[in-house]
Structures are given as structure tokens and as C-alpha cells.
Motif scaffolding. Sequence first.
Motif, PDB file in Angstrom:
ATOM      1  N   SER A  34      17.793  37.964  52.651  1.00  0.00           N
ATOM      2  CA  SER A  34      16.820  37.441  51.697  1.00  0.00           C
ATOM      3  C   SER A  34      17.116  37.993  50.315  1.00  0.00           C
ATOM      4  O   SER A  34      17.895  38.949  50.177  1.00  0.00           O
ATOM      5  N   GLY A  35      16.495  37.400  49.308  1.00  0.00           N
ATOM      6  CA  GLY A  35      16.583  37.952  47.966  1.00  0.00           C
ATOM      7  C   GLY A  35      17.388  37.164  46.967  1.00  0.00           C
ATOM      8  O   GLY A  35      17.461  37.545  45.798  1.00  0.00           O
ATOM      9  N   GLY A  36      18.004  36.084  47.376  1.00  0.00           N
ATOM     10  CA  GLY A  36      18.777  35.298  46.432  1.00  0.00           C
ATOM     11  C   GLY A  36      17.870  34.581  45.442  1.00  0.00           C
ATOM     12  O   GLY A  36      16.650  34.604  45.557  1.00  0.00           O
ATOM     13  N   GLY A  37      18.483  33.944  44.448  1.00  0.00           N
ATOM     14  CA  GLY A  37      17.714  33.206  43.479  1.00  0.00           C
ATOM     15  C   GLY A  37      18.514  32.871  42.254  1.00  0.00           C
ATOM     16  O   GLY A  37      19.746  32.998  42.240  1.00  0.00           O
ATOM     17  N   LEU A  38      17.805  32.439  41.221  1.00  0.00           N
ATOM     18  CA  LEU A  38      18.421  32.069  39.952  1.00  0.00           C
ATOM     19  C   LEU A  38      18.118  33.144  38.928  1.00  0.00           C
ATOM     20  O   LEU A  38      16.971  33.581  38.782  1.00  0.00           O
ATOM     21  N   VAL A  39      19.151  33.557  38.212  1.00  0.00           N
ATOM     22  CA  VAL A  39      18.984  34.603  37.211  1.00  0.00           C
ATOM     23  C   VAL A  39      19.921  34.316  36.047  1.00  0.00           C
ATOM     24  O   VAL A  39      20.977  33.696  36.236  1.00  0.00           O
ATOM     25  N   GLY A  89      21.376  39.665  34.037  1.00  0.00           N
ATOM     26  CA  GLY A  89      20.212  40.037  34.815  1.00  0.00           C
ATOM     27  C   GLY A  89      20.568  40.722  36.120  1.00  0.00           C
ATOM     28  O   GLY A  89      21.736  41.022  36.390  1.00  0.00           O
ATOM     29  N   SER A  90      19.526  40.959  36.925  1.00  0.00           N
ATOM     30  CA  SER A  90      19.698  41.686  38.184  1.00  0.00           C
ATOM     31  C   SER A  90      18.999  40.964  39.326  1.00  0.00           C
ATOM     32  O   SER A  90      18.017  40.236  39.120  1.00  0.00           O
ATOM     33  N   MET A 112      22.364  44.154  42.565  1.00  0.00           N
ATOM     34  CA  MET A 112      23.354  43.500  41.713  1.00  0.00           C
ATOM     35  C   MET A 112      22.863  43.532  40.271  1.00  0.00           C
ATOM     36  O   MET A 112      21.824  42.934  39.957  1.00  0.00           O
ATOM     37  N   ASN A 113      23.566  44.237  39.431  1.00  0.00           N
ATOM     38  CA  ASN A 113      23.230  44.349  38.019  1.00  0.00           C
ATOM     39  C   ASN A 113      24.317  43.696  37.173  1.00  0.00           C
ATOM     40  O   ASN A 113      25.433  43.454  37.646  1.00  0.00           O
ATOM     41  N   SER A 114      23.982  43.440  35.923  1.00  0.00           N
ATOM     42  CA  SER A 114      24.937  42.841  34.980  1.00  0.00           C
ATOM     43  C   SER A 114      25.602  41.615  35.587  1.00  0.00           C
ATOM     44  O   SER A 114      26.830  41.463  35.549  1.00  0.00           O
ATOM     45  N   LEU A 115      24.794  40.758  36.133  1.00  0.00           N
ATOM     46  CA  LEU A 115      25.341  39.587  36.820  1.00  0.00           C
ATOM     47  C   LEU A 115      26.046  38.650  35.858  1.00  0.00           C
ATOM     48  O   LEU A 115      25.644  38.497  34.692  1.00  0.00           O
ATOM     49  N   LYS A 116      27.111  38.026  36.370  1.00  0.00           N
ATOM     50  CA  LYS A 116      27.929  37.101  35.597  1.00  0.00           C
ATOM     51  C   LYS A 116      27.899  35.726  36.266  1.00  0.00           C
ATOM     52  O   LYS A 116      27.687  35.633  37.479  1.00  0.00           O
ATOM     53  N   PRO A 117      28.155  34.667  35.509  1.00  0.00           N
ATOM     54  CA  PRO A 117      28.201  33.338  36.132  1.00  0.00           C
ATOM     55  C   PRO A 117      29.180  33.262  37.302  1.00  0.00           C
ATOM     56  O   PRO A 117      28.922  32.547  38.278  1.00  0.00           O
ATOM     57  N   VAL A 171      22.858  32.719  45.373  1.00  0.00           N
ATOM     58  CA  VAL A 171      22.703  33.427  44.109  1.00  0.00           C
ATOM     59  C   VAL A 171      23.318  32.547  43.023  1.00  0.00           C
ATOM     60  O   VAL A 171      24.488  32.168  43.120  1.00  0.00           O
ATOM     61  N   THR A 172      22.520  32.221  42.028  1.00  0.00           N
ATOM     62  CA  THR A 172      22.994  31.403  40.913  1.00  0.00           C
ATOM     63  C   THR A 172      22.766  32.159  39.617  1.00  0.00           C
ATOM     64  O   THR A 172      21.636  32.564  39.330  1.00  0.00           O
ATOM     65  N   VAL A 173      23.842  32.354  38.863  1.00  0.00           N
ATOM     66  CA  VAL A 173      23.760  33.069  37.593  1.00  0.00           C
ATOM     67  C   VAL A 173      24.076  32.076  36.487  1.00  0.00           C
ATOM     68  O   VAL A 173      25.181  31.539  36.416  1.00  0.00           O
ATOM     69  N   SER A 174      23.105  31.837  35.637  1.00  0.00           N
ATOM     70  CA  SER A 174      23.299  30.874  34.550  1.00  0.00           C
ATOM     71  C   SER A 174      23.814  31.586  33.304  1.00  0.00           C
ATOM     72  O   SER A 174      23.477  32.742  33.048  1.00  0.00           O
TER      73      SER A 174
END
Length: 122
Positions: free
Chosen positions: A6-11, A15-16, A81-86, A118-121
Motif C-alpha cells: 500500500s501507499g502508492g499515489g500521485l506526487v 515530493g515524498s 521515497m524522498n526527492s522523487l523524480k518523474p 507511483v506517479t511522479v509529475s
Amino acid sequence: VQLQASGGGLVQAGGSLRLSCAASGRTRHINAIGWYRQVPANQRELVATVTSDGVTNYADSTKGRFTISRDHAKNTVYLQMNSLKPEDTAVYYCYAKVVFGPVEAVKESEYWGQGTEVTVSS
């Protein structure tokens, strides 16, 4: 062994997120547990794992940004997960390697949880 992620999402980029994976069943036989990720048309790749002895292994792309930790009492592993990248955008899969049997006939099995997106915009 059953794995519930669990824990995925859009960020947004920078972000983290924190992923969780709860293990159940024959958890005392888990030798290593962690995360892999996959994007369409690519092979599943290592993100991070931690052994029962606490030894961690990270992909070069995640070192310094991601931290894996394990709560033995809760049979849960976390991925901060910190400093997330696309380019971190992927489906993340919880993974466990189980080792069991006598020394002279050790057996290994691998288990996978359902993926969490996990989606990083940018």
C-alpha cells in the motif's frame, strides 16, 4: 507468504511517498524482503531490499533518496521515497525471498505482492 502493499499515489517531483508491505503466513522463513518496480515494456528492476540480518541493497538510482526499513514485530517493510523524480514513476511490487528446509536440502521461493502505482509529475 502473502504480501499486501500500500501507499502508492500521485506526487509532484521533489515530493515524498512511503510504501508499506505487510507480510503474513510463513514470515519467519523470510530471508530478504523489499521492492522492485516496473514500467510498461521494461523488465522489473530492483529498488531496495533488506535481509533478515538487516543488510540493505539499493539500486544506484535510488541510493541517497530512498530508505528501506523493516518492523519485525509488525512483519512490515517500508520504503520511504524522498526527492522523487518523474523517472521513478512505475508500478512498485513488494517482494520476499523465503528460505526453508534442512541445511543439506535448502529450498528457496520467491513471492510477490500486488503492485502499487507511483506517479511522479514534473
